[in-house]
Design a protein around this motif. Sequence first.
Motif, PDB file in Angstrom:
ATOM      1  N   LYS A   1      35.757  31.512 146.118  1.00  0.00           N
ATOM      2  CA  LYS A   1      36.341  32.474 145.197  1.00  0.00           C
ATOM      3  C   LYS A   1      36.953  33.485 145.930  1.00  0.00           C
ATOM      4  CE  LYS A   1      32.641  32.449 141.532  1.00  0.00           C
ATOM      5  NZ  LYS A   1      31.609  33.191 140.845  1.00  0.00           N
TER       6      LYS A   1
ATOM      7  N   PRO B   1      40.492  34.071 147.534  1.00  0.00           N
ATOM      8  CA  PRO B   1      41.832  33.610 147.690  1.00  0.00           C
ATOM      9  C   PRO B   1      42.455  33.613 149.162  1.00  0.00           C
ATOM     10  CG  PRO B   1      41.670  35.980 146.843  1.00  0.00           C
ATOM     11  CD  PRO B   1      40.226  35.495 146.912  1.00  0.00           C
TER      12      PRO B   1
ATOM     13  N   CYS C   1      47.830  27.155 149.669  1.00  0.00           N
ATOM     14  CA  CYS C   1      46.402  27.744 149.187  1.00  0.00           C
ATOM     15  C   CYS C   1      45.197  27.209 148.905  1.00  0.00           C
ATOM     16  CB  CYS C   1      46.783  28.605 147.603  1.00  0.00           C
ATOM     17  SG  CYS C   1      48.295  29.481 147.687  1.00  0.00           S
TER      18      CYS C   1
ATOM     19  N   ALA D   1      40.999  29.320 144.624  1.00  0.00           N
ATOM     20  CA  ALA D   1      40.842  30.822 144.274  1.00  0.00           C
ATOM     21  C   ALA D   1      42.182  31.211 144.518  1.00  0.00           C
ATOM     22  CB  ALA D   1      40.026  31.148 145.265  1.00  0.00           C
ATOM     23  N   ALA D   2      43.070  31.070 145.645  1.00  0.00           N
ATOM     24  CA  ALA D   2      44.464  31.498 145.701  1.00  0.00           C
ATOM     25  C   ALA D   2      45.268  31.139 144.438  1.00  0.00           C
ATOM     26  CB  ALA D   2      44.877  31.429 146.869  1.00  0.00           C
TER      27      ALA D   2
ATOM     28  N   THR E   1      44.455  30.279 141.541  1.00  0.00           N
ATOM     29  CA  THR E   1      44.130  30.876 140.352  1.00  0.00           C
ATOM     30  C   THR E   1      44.632  32.484 140.276  1.00  0.00           C
ATOM     31  OG1 THR E   1      42.031  29.798 140.118  1.00  0.00           O
ATOM     32  CG2 THR E   1      42.064  31.745 138.935  1.00  0.00           C
ATOM     33  N   ARG E   2      44.685  33.076 141.497  1.00  0.00           N
ATOM     34  CA  ARG E   2      45.126  34.453 141.492  1.00  0.00           C
ATOM     35  C   ARG E   2      46.423  34.547 141.621  1.00  0.00           C
ATOM     36  NH1 ARG E   2      42.455  38.930 142.693  1.00  0.00           N
ATOM     37  NH2 ARG E   2      43.614  40.782 143.002  1.00  0.00           N
ATOM     38  N   TYR E   3      47.284  33.639 142.252  1.00  0.00           N
ATOM     39  CA  TYR E   3      48.721  33.881 142.583  1.00  0.00           C
ATOM     40  C   TYR E   3      49.497  32.952 141.787  1.00  0.00           C
ATOM     41  CZ  TYR E   3      46.832  36.638 146.494  1.00  0.00           C
ATOM     42  OH  TYR E   3      45.968  37.839 147.025  1.00  0.00           O
TER      43      TYR E   3
ATOM     44  N   THR F   1      42.727  43.718 150.945  1.00  0.00           N
ATOM     45  CA  THR F   1      42.184  43.048 149.678  1.00  0.00           C
ATOM     46  C   THR F   1      43.212  41.994 149.144  1.00  0.00           C
ATOM     47  OG1 THR F   1      42.987  44.776 148.234  1.00  0.00           O
ATOM     48  CG2 THR F   1      40.914  45.442 149.350  1.00  0.00           C
ATOM     49  N   PRO F   2      42.834  41.160 148.195  1.00  0.00           N
ATOM     50  CA  PRO F   2      43.694  40.461 147.536  1.00  0.00           C
ATOM     51  C   PRO F   2      45.035  41.160 147.147  1.00  0.00           C
ATOM     52  CG  PRO F   2      41.492  39.732 146.984  1.00  0.00           C
ATOM     53  CD  PRO F   2      41.251  40.967 147.865  1.00  0.00           C
ATOM     54  N   ASP F   3      44.804  42.364 146.587  1.00  0.00           N
ATOM     55  CA  ASP F   3      46.009  42.929 145.921  1.00  0.00           C
ATOM     56  C   ASP F   3      46.842  43.500 146.946  1.00  0.00           C
ATOM     57  OD1 ASP F   3      44.884  42.979 143.700  1.00  0.00           O
ATOM     58  OD2 ASP F   3      43.647  44.652 143.426  1.00  0.00           O
TER      59      ASP F   3
ATOM     60  N   ASP G   1      50.843  39.694 149.224  1.00  0.00           N
ATOM     61  CA  ASP G   1      51.604  39.201 148.107  1.00  0.00           C
ATOM     62  C   ASP G   1      52.842  37.673 148.700  1.00  0.00           C
ATOM     63  OD1 ASP G   1      53.533  38.991 146.028  1.00  0.00           O
ATOM     64  OD2 ASP G   1      54.962  40.848 146.481  1.00  0.00           O
TER      65      ASP G   1
END
Length: 359
Positions: free
Chosen positions: A75, A77, A132, A135-136, A138-140, A224-226, A229
């Motif tokens: 999980k 990313p 990726c 998980a990445a 899914t997120r990006y 963090t993932p946030d 970019d």
Amino acid sequence: GDTPNIKDGRAVRIRPNENSDTYEPDQWIIYPGLDGKKPVGPKGMDPGVWLMPIIITEIVDPDMGTNAPDVDYAKVPRFIEIYVPDESFGDEPIEDDLKLVLFHGDSEDPSFVRHVSLKGFEIPGDRFIVVCNDAALTRYGTKCDITKTELFDLREEKFGCDRAAIVHGNANSYSIVDMYGLIGGDCADNMHDFTEGRGVRLSNSTFPEPTWNYYNWEVVKGATPDDSDPDVWPAEDEGPCDPNDAIITEVAVPQNDKDNLRFVEILFTDCAGRRIKDDVKVGRSDKDVLDLIDFLVPTDGYVVICSDANAANTEYGSGTCDEESPVAENEGTNPVAIVDGPFDVDDPPDIIDVFGFPN
């Protein structure tokens, strides 16, 4: 003009280019160079091929805000961002036998068991190639160009200590085109350790480097993932951290200090979670000086320098002290200063912050 000195390195013509009856410096990359490029050994050479310029710009193992034993690495990313600097290669397939690989542990050679083959991949118009895990993806979403989950997830907690490289060739014969991290050695306190963080290439480094130069990178802990970019480089806020906002927040010489519990506390706001690259020093005289260049500032920005780390960690709590140094052995009347440059009585350095009146 003078012919460039390529001893301990090489001169590589930037592809594509045409021949010329006069030397055109802008057509060449010189290793090593006055701009910080490192020497190149045999593993960075590729006789018999003229490779397209391609570089790694970001590698991410983000902080998920959980304790390591509880992390579900499937999980997390994770991604590696690659960039092709020359716009003429956009929307064209990669013709060279290039691979994205990882160096594990103290291995001198990369693992080809799990790699990403880049040959034949059509370079997007923006020239970013983002590799990726699931998980990445899914997120990006569509920012991921290639999904290779096993490259990341099977490394579990060790991924942040891995080194990444773009290589040409295979396990029997390969050359390093571009490199992130120092090959060999332990991960502990290593400059390339991006565990729970990210490594970001600085925008002034657009040439491939077979030998990693950490001055062209920022390794940010606690990212963090946030904070990441993919498919965007350079990020506007990335660059060497500025230690000139450092402020001394406490100098302590406790009453009845039989256990030597003295300390100096400094807050680095911009360098929080980053490695200081400037010639920053802390001192209470020209003899008691602590050099902070290459020092990795904790993610909260506070650096606590203790006179006796074991005693202070016992009294104040485990992990309180970041450094042990005579700088903290204040007699109660000593000034303490943070400076940029060497402590030189004849040529005093620039003072960033100070407690007391310097002698």
